[in-house]
Design an enzyme around this catalytic site. Structure first.
Site, PDB file in Angstrom:
ATOM      1  N   HIS A   1      -5.719  -4.376  -0.439  1.00  0.00           N
ATOM      2  CA  HIS A   1      -5.794  -3.272  -1.402  1.00  0.00           C
ATOM      3  C   HIS A   1      -6.133  -3.726  -2.818  1.00  0.00           C
ATOM      4  O   HIS A   1      -6.036  -2.931  -3.752  1.00  0.00           O
ATOM      5  CB  HIS A   1      -4.483  -2.480  -1.392  1.00  0.00           C
TER       6      HIS A   1
ATOM      7  N   SER B   1       0.789  -1.231   0.000  1.00  0.00           N
ATOM      8  CA  SER B   1       0.000   0.000   0.000  1.00  0.00           C
ATOM      9  C   SER B   1       0.820   1.279   0.000  1.00  0.00           C
ATOM     10  O   SER B   1       0.286   2.343  -0.275  1.00  0.00           O
ATOM     11  CB  SER B   1      -0.957   0.001   1.182  1.00  0.00           C
TER      12      SER B   1
ATOM     13  N   LYS C   1     -11.847  -1.010   2.883  1.00  0.00           N
ATOM     14  CA  LYS C   1     -11.380  -0.391   1.635  1.00  0.00           C
ATOM     15  C   LYS C   1     -12.483  -0.570   0.566  1.00  0.00           C
ATOM     16  O   LYS C   1     -13.480   0.135   0.643  1.00  0.00           O
ATOM     17  CB  LYS C   1     -10.016  -0.960   1.279  1.00  0.00           C
TER      18      LYS C   1
HETATM   19  C1  LIG Z   1      -2.209  -4.552   3.865  1.00  0.00           C
HETATM   20  C2  LIG Z   1      -3.170  -4.266   4.969  1.00  0.00           C
HETATM   21  N1  LIG Z   1      -3.585  -5.264   5.743  1.00  0.00           N
HETATM   22  C3  LIG Z   1      -4.456  -5.056   6.751  1.00  0.00           C
HETATM   23  C4  LIG Z   1      -4.942  -3.799   7.024  1.00  0.00           C
HETATM   24  C5  LIG Z   1      -5.874  -3.603   8.189  1.00  0.00           C
HETATM   25  O1  LIG Z   1      -7.165  -3.385   7.783  1.00  0.00           O
HETATM   26  P1  LIG Z   1      -8.274  -2.747   8.746  1.00  0.00           P
HETATM   27  O2  LIG Z   1      -8.365  -1.310   8.423  1.00  0.00           O
HETATM   28  O3  LIG Z   1      -9.520  -3.493   8.412  1.00  0.00           O
HETATM   29  O4  LIG Z   1      -7.839  -3.002  10.157  1.00  0.00           O
HETATM   30  C6  LIG Z   1      -4.561  -2.733   6.227  1.00  0.00           C
HETATM   31  C7  LIG Z   1      -5.107  -1.392   6.500  1.00  0.00           C
HETATM   32  O5  LIG Z   1      -4.509  -0.391   6.387  1.00  0.00           O
HETATM   33  C8  LIG Z   1      -3.637  -2.958   5.181  1.00  0.00           C
HETATM   34  O6  LIG Z   1      -3.201  -1.961   4.427  1.00  0.00           O
END
Ligand SMILES: Cc1ncc(COP(=O)(O)O)c(C=O)c1O
Length: 400
Positions: free
Chosen positions: A214, A186, A245
Protein backbone atom coordinates in the site's frame (compact mmCIF):
# COMPACT_ATOMS: atom_id res chain seq x y z
CA UNK A 1 -22.71 -37.56 7.01
CA UNK A 2 -21.40 -34.38 8.60
CA UNK A 3 -22.11 -31.44 6.34
CA UNK A 4 -18.72 -29.83 5.86
CA UNK A 5 -20.50 -26.52 5.33
CA UNK A 6 -21.94 -26.46 8.88
CA UNK A 7 -18.90 -24.50 10.08
CA UNK A 8 -20.14 -21.57 7.99
CA UNK A 9 -23.58 -21.46 9.65
CA UNK A 10 -22.82 -18.52 11.98
CA UNK A 11 -21.56 -16.45 9.02
CA UNK A 12 -24.54 -17.43 6.85
CA UNK A 13 -26.88 -16.39 9.68
CA UNK A 14 -25.09 -13.07 10.21
CA UNK A 15 -25.33 -12.33 6.48
CA UNK A 16 -29.02 -13.27 6.33
CA UNK A 17 -29.77 -11.07 9.37
CA UNK A 18 -28.00 -8.15 7.74
CA UNK A 19 -29.80 -8.54 4.40
CA UNK A 20 -33.14 -8.94 6.26
CA UNK A 21 -32.78 -5.30 7.38
CA UNK A 22 -33.28 -4.43 3.70
CA UNK A 23 -29.76 -3.16 3.14
CA UNK A 24 -28.08 -3.79 -0.26
CA UNK A 25 -25.47 -6.57 -0.18
CA UNK A 26 -22.20 -4.65 0.24
CA UNK A 27 -20.16 -7.54 -1.18
CA UNK A 28 -22.04 -7.93 -4.44
CA UNK A 29 -21.54 -4.62 -6.20
CA UNK A 30 -21.04 -4.66 -9.96
CA UNK A 31 -19.09 -1.96 -11.79
CA UNK A 32 -21.23 -1.77 -14.92
CA UNK A 33 -18.88 0.59 -16.69
CA UNK A 34 -15.57 2.07 -15.63
CA UNK A 35 -15.08 5.55 -17.02
CA UNK A 36 -11.76 6.53 -15.42
CA UNK A 37 -9.65 5.63 -12.37
CA UNK A 38 -12.05 7.70 -10.24
CA UNK A 39 -15.49 7.28 -11.84
CA UNK A 40 -17.65 4.24 -12.68
CA UNK A 41 -21.29 3.44 -13.34
CA UNK A 42 -22.79 1.39 -10.48
CA UNK A 43 -26.52 0.57 -10.32
CA UNK A 44 -26.96 2.80 -13.38
CA UNK A 45 -25.55 5.81 -11.50
CA UNK A 46 -22.31 7.73 -12.02
CA UNK A 47 -20.26 6.98 -8.92
CA UNK A 48 -17.02 8.44 -7.55
CA UNK A 49 -14.62 5.63 -6.69
CA UNK A 50 -13.02 5.97 -3.28
CA UNK A 51 -12.17 2.36 -2.56
CA UNK A 52 -9.99 0.98 -5.34
CA UNK A 53 -6.34 1.19 -4.08
CA UNK A 54 -5.67 2.60 -7.52
CA UNK A 55 -3.45 5.12 -5.73
CA UNK A 56 -1.58 6.48 -8.73
CA UNK A 57 -4.44 6.17 -11.20
CA UNK A 58 -2.41 4.16 -13.71
CA UNK A 59 -5.28 1.97 -14.98
CA UNK A 60 -6.19 4.38 -17.78
CA UNK A 61 -2.72 5.73 -18.51
CA UNK A 62 -2.36 5.95 -22.30
CA UNK A 63 1.14 4.46 -22.44
CA UNK A 64 0.18 1.62 -20.12
CA UNK A 65 -2.84 0.72 -22.24
CA UNK A 66 -0.85 0.96 -25.48
CA UNK A 67 1.85 -1.37 -24.08
CA UNK A 68 -0.80 -3.92 -23.07
CA UNK A 69 -2.49 -3.85 -26.49
CA UNK A 70 0.82 -4.17 -28.29
CA UNK A 71 1.87 -7.19 -26.18
CA UNK A 72 -1.52 -8.81 -26.73
CA UNK A 73 -1.03 -8.46 -30.49
CA UNK A 74 2.57 -9.64 -30.51
CA UNK A 75 2.63 -12.35 -27.83
CA UNK A 76 -0.97 -13.56 -27.58
CA UNK A 77 -3.41 -13.74 -24.70
CA UNK A 78 -1.52 -15.95 -22.25
CA UNK A 79 1.64 -17.96 -21.63
CA UNK A 80 -0.08 -21.25 -20.68
CA UNK A 81 2.87 -22.18 -18.54
CA UNK A 82 5.03 -21.80 -15.46
CA UNK A 83 7.85 -19.29 -15.27
CA UNK A 84 10.34 -22.17 -15.06
CA UNK A 85 9.05 -23.92 -18.20
CA UNK A 86 7.45 -22.15 -21.16
CA UNK A 87 6.06 -19.18 -19.19
CA UNK A 88 8.97 -16.72 -19.16
CA UNK A 89 8.64 -14.26 -22.04
CA UNK A 90 10.72 -11.20 -22.79
CA UNK A 91 8.04 -9.14 -21.04
CA UNK A 92 8.50 -10.94 -17.71
CA UNK A 93 12.21 -10.19 -17.82
CA UNK A 94 11.53 -6.56 -18.73
CA UNK A 95 9.12 -6.29 -15.84
CA UNK A 96 11.76 -7.64 -13.46
CA UNK A 97 14.31 -5.20 -14.90
CA UNK A 98 11.88 -2.33 -14.29
CA UNK A 99 11.43 -3.46 -10.67
CA UNK A 100 15.19 -3.72 -10.09
CA UNK A 101 15.60 -0.20 -11.39
CA UNK A 102 12.61 1.13 -9.44
CA UNK A 103 13.94 -0.23 -6.13
CA UNK A 104 17.67 -0.01 -7.01
CA UNK A 105 18.02 -3.65 -5.98
CA UNK A 106 19.93 -6.60 -7.48
CA UNK A 107 17.11 -9.13 -7.82
CA UNK A 108 13.42 -9.07 -8.68
CA UNK A 109 11.02 -11.97 -9.01
CA UNK A 110 7.53 -11.52 -10.44
CA UNK A 111 4.67 -13.69 -9.14
CA UNK A 112 1.14 -14.02 -10.47
CA UNK A 113 -0.28 -12.07 -7.48
CA UNK A 114 0.96 -10.31 -4.37
CA UNK A 115 -0.81 -12.96 -2.34
CA UNK A 116 1.37 -15.61 -3.98
CA UNK A 117 4.50 -13.51 -3.45
CA UNK A 118 3.95 -13.51 0.32
CA UNK A 119 2.82 -17.12 0.31
CA UNK A 120 5.87 -18.20 -1.68
CA UNK A 121 8.64 -16.15 -0.14
CA UNK A 122 7.65 -16.59 3.50
CA UNK A 123 6.90 -20.31 3.26
CA UNK A 124 10.10 -21.01 1.33
CA UNK A 125 12.64 -19.07 3.37
CA UNK A 126 11.22 -19.80 6.84
CA UNK A 127 11.12 -23.55 7.39
CA UNK A 128 11.23 -26.10 10.20
CA UNK A 129 13.19 -24.84 13.20
CA UNK A 130 13.01 -21.20 12.01
CA UNK A 131 10.85 -18.43 13.47
CA UNK A 132 8.58 -15.90 11.79
CA UNK A 133 7.94 -12.90 14.00
CA UNK A 134 5.02 -10.88 12.70
CA UNK A 135 2.73 -8.00 13.57
CA UNK A 136 -0.61 -9.38 14.77
CA UNK A 137 -2.49 -7.24 12.22
CA UNK A 138 -0.62 -8.73 9.25
CA UNK A 139 -2.39 -9.37 5.94
CA UNK A 140 -3.97 -12.78 5.34
CA UNK A 141 -1.35 -13.64 2.70
CA UNK A 142 1.39 -13.24 5.33
CA UNK A 143 -0.44 -15.53 7.76
CA UNK A 144 -1.08 -18.05 4.98
CA UNK A 145 2.61 -17.97 3.99
CA UNK A 146 3.48 -18.77 7.62
CA UNK A 147 0.97 -21.63 7.69
CA UNK A 148 2.30 -23.11 4.49
CA UNK A 149 5.87 -23.09 5.80
CA UNK A 150 6.88 -25.06 8.86
CA UNK A 151 8.35 -22.24 10.90
CA UNK A 152 7.19 -21.33 14.38
CA UNK A 153 4.96 -18.23 14.30
CA UNK A 154 5.42 -15.53 16.93
CA UNK A 155 2.99 -12.61 16.78
CA UNK A 156 3.48 -9.29 18.54
CA UNK A 157 1.13 -6.39 19.30
CA UNK A 158 0.45 -4.09 16.37
CA UNK A 159 3.25 -1.59 15.75
CA UNK A 160 4.68 -2.20 19.25
CA UNK A 161 8.49 -1.92 19.08
CA UNK A 162 9.03 -3.15 22.64
CA UNK A 163 6.82 -6.18 22.11
CA UNK A 164 8.80 -7.07 19.00
CA UNK A 165 12.07 -6.75 20.91
CA UNK A 166 10.81 -8.85 23.83
CA UNK A 167 9.67 -11.65 21.52
CA UNK A 168 12.97 -11.63 19.64
CA UNK A 169 15.03 -11.79 22.82
CA UNK A 170 13.16 -14.90 23.97
CA UNK A 171 14.11 -16.87 20.85
CA UNK A 172 17.21 -19.07 20.60
CA UNK A 173 20.12 -16.91 19.46
CA UNK A 174 21.25 -19.35 16.75
CA UNK A 175 17.79 -19.98 15.21
CA UNK A 176 16.83 -18.56 11.81
CA UNK A 177 14.48 -15.61 12.27
CA UNK A 178 12.38 -13.62 9.83
CA UNK A 179 10.64 -10.45 10.99
CA UNK A 180 7.67 -9.67 8.74
CA UNK A 181 6.27 -6.13 8.68
CA UNK A 182 4.04 -4.02 6.46
CA UNK A 183 4.83 -0.45 5.44
CA UNK A 184 1.19 0.65 5.52
CA UNK A 185 -1.43 -1.42 7.34
CA UNK A 186 -4.38 -1.39 5.01
CA UNK A 187 -7.25 -1.50 7.47
CA UNK A 188 -6.57 1.69 9.41
CA UNK A 189 -4.08 3.22 6.95
CA UNK A 190 -1.41 3.60 9.63
CA UNK A 191 2.30 3.13 8.93
CA UNK A 192 4.85 0.99 10.77
CA UNK A 193 7.73 2.45 12.79
CA UNK A 194 10.11 0.67 10.44
CA UNK A 195 13.18 2.65 11.43
CA UNK A 196 13.09 1.31 14.98
CA UNK A 197 11.70 -2.11 14.12
CA UNK A 198 14.31 -2.86 11.47
CA UNK A 199 17.04 -1.81 13.92
CA UNK A 200 15.62 -4.07 16.65
CA UNK A 201 15.34 -6.97 14.20
CA UNK A 202 18.92 -6.58 13.01
CA UNK A 203 20.29 -6.22 16.55
CA UNK A 204 18.66 -9.56 17.33
CA UNK A 205 19.99 -11.41 14.31
CA UNK A 206 16.77 -11.50 12.26
CA UNK A 207 16.23 -11.02 8.55
CA UNK A 208 13.50 -8.54 7.61
CA UNK A 209 10.72 -8.71 5.04
CA UNK A 210 8.52 -5.67 4.47
CA UNK A 211 5.28 -5.83 2.51
CA UNK A 212 4.96 -2.43 0.82
CA UNK A 213 1.72 -3.25 -1.05
CA UNK A 214 0.00 0.00 0.00
CA UNK A 215 2.97 2.35 -0.17
CA UNK A 216 4.70 1.50 -3.46
CA UNK A 217 4.51 4.35 -5.94
CA UNK A 218 3.33 6.86 -3.34
CA UNK A 219 5.41 6.91 -0.13
CA UNK A 220 9.12 7.75 -0.15
CA UNK A 221 11.09 10.08 -2.39
CA UNK A 222 11.14 7.56 -5.25
CA UNK A 223 7.90 5.86 -4.26
CA UNK A 224 9.76 2.83 -2.90
CA UNK A 225 7.68 2.79 0.25
CA UNK A 226 7.81 3.39 3.98
CA UNK A 227 11.25 1.73 4.30
CA UNK A 228 12.60 4.36 1.92
CA UNK A 229 10.77 7.22 3.65
CA UNK A 230 12.23 6.17 7.01
CA UNK A 231 15.75 5.63 5.63
CA UNK A 232 16.05 1.88 6.26
CA UNK A 233 15.52 0.38 2.82
CA UNK A 234 19.15 -0.80 2.64
CA UNK A 235 18.67 -2.85 5.82
CA UNK A 236 15.53 -4.61 4.58
CA UNK A 237 16.28 -8.07 3.16
CA UNK A 238 13.09 -8.58 1.13
CA UNK A 239 10.44 -6.19 -0.12
CA UNK A 240 7.14 -7.68 -1.23
CA UNK A 241 4.74 -5.75 -3.42
CA UNK A 242 1.79 -6.02 -5.72
CA UNK A 243 0.79 -4.73 -9.15
CA UNK A 244 -2.85 -4.59 -8.05
CA UNK A 245 -2.64 -1.18 -6.36
CA UNK A 246 -0.39 1.69 -7.52
CA UNK A 247 0.83 -0.23 -10.59
CA UNK A 248 -2.78 -0.61 -11.74
CA UNK A 249 -2.89 -4.19 -13.02
CA UNK A 250 -2.41 -7.61 -11.39
CA UNK A 251 0.67 -9.46 -10.19
CA UNK A 252 3.09 -9.55 -7.29
CA UNK A 253 6.82 -9.40 -6.69
CA UNK A 254 9.74 -9.68 -4.33
CA UNK A 255 12.90 -7.58 -4.65
CA UNK A 256 16.08 -8.28 -2.72
CA UNK A 257 19.85 -7.80 -2.62
CA UNK A 258 20.46 -11.24 -1.14
CA UNK A 259 23.32 -12.82 -3.14
CA UNK A 260 21.60 -16.23 -3.28
CA UNK A 261 18.15 -14.87 -4.13
CA UNK A 262 17.93 -16.41 -7.62
CA UNK A 263 17.66 -19.93 -6.15
CA UNK A 264 14.11 -18.96 -5.15
CA UNK A 265 13.06 -19.49 -8.77
CA UNK A 266 13.63 -23.23 -8.33
CA UNK A 267 12.38 -23.82 -4.79
CA UNK A 268 9.44 -21.46 -4.33
CA UNK A 269 6.31 -23.49 -5.03
CA UNK A 270 3.82 -20.62 -5.64
CA UNK A 271 6.26 -19.40 -8.32
CA UNK A 272 6.99 -22.78 -9.91
CA UNK A 273 3.62 -24.52 -9.80
CA UNK A 274 1.37 -21.92 -11.40
CA UNK A 275 1.05 -20.22 -14.77
CA UNK A 276 2.88 -16.94 -15.31
CA UNK A 277 1.15 -13.63 -15.92
CA UNK A 278 -0.15 -12.94 -19.46
CA UNK A 279 2.18 -10.89 -21.71
CA UNK A 280 -0.26 -7.97 -21.79
CA UNK A 281 -0.23 -7.79 -17.98
CA UNK A 282 3.55 -7.75 -17.61
CA UNK A 283 3.79 -5.17 -20.39
CA UNK A 284 1.32 -2.87 -18.61
CA UNK A 285 3.11 -3.46 -15.29
CA UNK A 286 6.57 -2.68 -16.68
CA UNK A 287 5.34 0.50 -18.38
CA UNK A 288 3.50 1.62 -15.27
CA UNK A 289 6.48 0.94 -12.95
CA UNK A 290 8.78 2.96 -15.22
CA UNK A 291 6.32 5.87 -15.24
CA UNK A 292 5.97 5.69 -11.44
CA UNK A 293 9.69 6.44 -11.20
CA UNK A 294 8.80 9.95 -12.40
CA UNK A 295 5.61 10.35 -10.41
CA UNK A 296 6.66 12.99 -7.89
CA UNK A 297 3.99 15.51 -8.97
CA UNK A 298 1.30 12.88 -8.67
CA UNK A 299 2.66 11.82 -5.27
CA UNK A 300 2.42 15.42 -4.05
CA UNK A 301 -1.17 15.76 -5.29
CA UNK A 302 -2.14 12.47 -3.65
CA UNK A 303 -0.76 13.70 -0.31
CA UNK A 304 -2.84 16.87 -0.71
CA UNK A 305 -5.95 14.78 -1.37
CA UNK A 306 -5.26 12.60 1.66
CA UNK A 307 -4.78 15.58 3.96
CA UNK A 308 -7.89 17.38 2.69
CA UNK A 309 -10.13 14.34 3.05
CA UNK A 310 -8.77 13.44 6.48
CA UNK A 311 -9.28 16.95 7.84
CA UNK A 312 -12.67 17.33 6.18
CA UNK A 313 -14.02 14.07 7.61
CA UNK A 314 -12.73 14.91 11.07
CA UNK A 315 -14.27 18.35 10.94
CA UNK A 316 -17.59 16.75 10.02
CA UNK A 317 -17.40 14.68 13.21
CA UNK A 318 -16.45 11.24 11.88
CA UNK A 319 -14.12 9.01 13.92
CA UNK A 320 -11.05 8.08 11.89
CA UNK A 321 -8.48 5.28 12.11
CA UNK A 322 -5.50 7.63 12.52
CA UNK A 323 -5.00 11.01 14.20
CA UNK A 324 -3.17 12.34 11.16
CA UNK A 325 -3.20 11.12 7.55
CA UNK A 326 -0.32 8.65 7.24
CA UNK A 327 -1.06 7.12 3.83
CA UNK A 328 -3.65 7.27 1.04
CA UNK A 329 -6.03 5.12 3.12
CA UNK A 330 -8.44 6.86 5.45
CA UNK A 331 -10.57 4.56 7.59
CA UNK A 332 -13.87 5.84 8.98
CA UNK A 333 -14.85 3.85 12.07
CA UNK A 334 -18.51 2.76 12.23
CA UNK A 335 -20.35 1.93 15.47
CA UNK A 336 -21.31 -1.59 14.28
CA UNK A 337 -21.80 -3.73 11.17
CA UNK A 338 -25.46 -2.79 10.69
CA UNK A 339 -24.81 0.96 10.86
CA UNK A 340 -21.71 0.47 8.71
CA UNK A 341 -23.72 -1.31 6.01
CA UNK A 342 -26.41 1.40 6.16
CA UNK A 343 -23.81 4.13 5.80
CA UNK A 344 -22.13 2.24 2.94
CA UNK A 345 -25.47 2.02 1.14
CA UNK A 346 -26.33 5.66 1.82
CA UNK A 347 -22.99 6.69 0.31
CA UNK A 348 -23.63 4.52 -2.73
CA UNK A 349 -27.00 6.20 -3.18
CA UNK A 350 -25.17 9.51 -3.04
CA UNK A 351 -22.88 8.23 -5.82
CA UNK A 352 -19.80 7.36 -3.76
CA UNK A 353 -18.16 3.97 -3.49
CA UNK A 354 -16.01 3.04 -0.46
CA UNK A 355 -15.00 -0.36 0.95
CA UNK A 356 -16.95 -1.83 3.82
CA UNK A 357 -14.53 -3.82 5.98
CA UNK A 358 -15.58 -6.00 8.87
CA UNK A 359 -14.16 -8.67 11.18
CA UNK A 360 -12.22 -10.93 10.86
CA UNK A 361 -10.36 -8.77 8.29
CA UNK A 362 -10.39 -5.76 10.63
CA UNK A 363 -8.49 -5.30 13.90
CA UNK A 364 -10.32 -5.28 17.27
CA UNK A 365 -13.65 -6.35 15.73
CA UNK A 366 -14.13 -2.96 14.05
CA UNK A 367 -16.45 -2.15 11.14
CA UNK A 368 -14.75 0.32 8.85
CA UNK A 369 -15.56 2.36 5.78
CA UNK A 370 -12.19 2.35 4.11
CA UNK A 371 -11.48 5.19 1.74
CA UNK A 372 -8.48 4.98 -0.58
CA UNK A 373 -7.58 8.09 -2.50
CA UNK A 374 -6.22 8.32 -6.00
CA UNK A 375 -3.76 10.82 -7.48
CA UNK A 376 -6.35 11.33 -10.24
CA UNK A 377 -9.05 12.57 -7.83
CA UNK A 378 -9.41 16.27 -8.52
CA UNK A 379 -9.70 18.77 -5.67
CA UNK A 380 -13.33 19.28 -6.76
CA UNK A 381 -14.01 15.56 -6.44
CA UNK A 382 -12.57 15.53 -2.92
CA UNK A 383 -14.91 18.42 -2.03
CA UNK A 384 -17.81 16.50 -3.57
CA UNK A 385 -16.84 13.37 -1.58
CA UNK A 386 -16.99 15.36 1.67
CA UNK A 387 -20.45 16.69 0.79
CA UNK A 388 -21.69 13.15 0.12
CA UNK A 389 -20.24 11.91 3.43
CA UNK A 390 -21.98 14.75 5.27
CA UNK A 391 -25.39 14.06 3.72
CA UNK A 392 -25.15 10.27 4.18
CA UNK A 393 -23.75 10.58 7.71
CA UNK A 394 -26.63 12.79 8.82
CA UNK A 395 -29.22 10.59 7.15
CA UNK A 396 -27.94 7.43 8.87
CA UNK A 397 -27.30 9.24 12.18
CA UNK A 398 -23.54 8.70 12.33
CA UNK A 399 -22.91 12.45 12.69
CA UNK A 400 -25.19 15.14 14.12
C1 LIG B 1 -0.64 -5.93 2.58
C2 LIG B 1 -1.04 -6.74 1.39
N1 LIG B 1 -0.21 -7.68 0.94
C3 LIG B 1 -0.52 -8.44 -0.13
C4 LIG B 1 -1.71 -8.27 -0.79
C5 LIG B 1 -2.05 -9.17 -1.95
O1 LIG B 1 -1.95 -8.52 -3.15
P1 LIG B 1 -2.63 -9.07 -4.49
O2 LIG B 1 -3.91 -8.36 -4.67
O3 LIG B 1 -1.64 -8.76 -5.56
O4 LIG B 1 -2.80 -10.55 -4.32
C6 LIG B 1 -2.60 -7.29 -0.38
C7 LIG B 1 -3.86 -7.09 -1.11
O5 LIG B 1 -4.88 -6.81 -0.61
C8 LIG B 1 -2.27 -6.51 0.76
O6 LIG B 1 -3.10 -5.60 1.22
Amino acid sequence: MTDLFSKFDPLIQQREDLLATGVTDPYNLVMEKVISPTVAICNGRETILLGTYNYMGMTFDEDVIAAGKDALDKFGSGTTGSRVLNGTYQGHKECEEALKEFYAMDHAMVFSTGYQANLGIISTIAGKGDYVILDIDSHASIYDGCKMGDAEIVAFRHNDIEALEKRLKRLPAEAGKLVVLEGVYSMLGDIAPLKEMVRVAKENGAMVLVDEAHSMGFIGEHGRGVAEAQGVIDDVDFIIGTFSKSVGTVGGFCVSNHPKFEIMRLVCRPYVFTASLPPSVVATAATSIRKLMHGSNKRAHLWENSKTLHKGLRDLGFTLGTEEPQSAIIAVIMPDLEKGAMMWEALLEEGLYVNLARPPATPAGMTLLRCSLCAEHSSEQVGEILGRFERAGKRVGIIG
